[in-house]
Write a protein that holds these residues in place. Sequence first.
Motif, short mmCIF file in Angstrom:
data_model
loop_
_atom_site.label_atom_id
_atom_site.label_comp_id
_atom_site.label_asym_id
_atom_site.label_seq_id
_atom_site.Cartn_x
_atom_site.Cartn_y
_atom_site.Cartn_z
N ARG A 3 57.85 128.94 92.35
CA ARG A 3 57.63 129.44 93.78
C ARG A 3 56.46 128.65 94.19
N TYR A 56 58.24 139.73 95.59
CA TYR A 56 59.20 139.74 94.21
C TYR A 56 58.94 141.21 93.53
N THR A 58 60.43 143.42 90.13
CA THR A 58 60.65 143.70 88.86
C THR A 58 60.89 145.24 88.54
N ASP A 101 62.50 139.24 90.68
CA ASP A 101 61.47 138.33 90.11
C ASP A 101 61.76 138.41 88.46
#
Length: 127
Positions: A3, A56, A58, A101
């Motif tokens: 990124r 992002y 997770t 992510d």
Amino acid sequence: MRRHAPKSGSRAARVGALVLREAAQWVLTEIDEGQVRLAALTEANVSPDLKQARIYVTHYQGEAAARAAVVQLNAVVPRMRRGLASRLRLRVVPNLVFAYDPSVDQGARIDALLDRARRERSEEGDG
């Protein structure tokens, strides 16, 4: 997946950190769905013009749960932007886009592979 994050002292980086913190707080206080509340917002990359923010996501339950949380979060972006507008001291709140992510899951897989390699190595030495 690489990124392109803004330089650490740049305005985009500072706005990204602020957006990330406030978005995470908003998720904790405003979303009732347990799965989304268990998601972790890991990073926010804001474009240099401060108009776009990619956040992002997770999840401790893995990729499938994280991807489901991404879908749910992207569905509430308009409501979240209105909520963030009152919390952030910005002229314009960036357009938010949530994305999975993979770095946390990749790190866990690498750790597991390294642990297995260490065990196999120690077993070969014991033999």
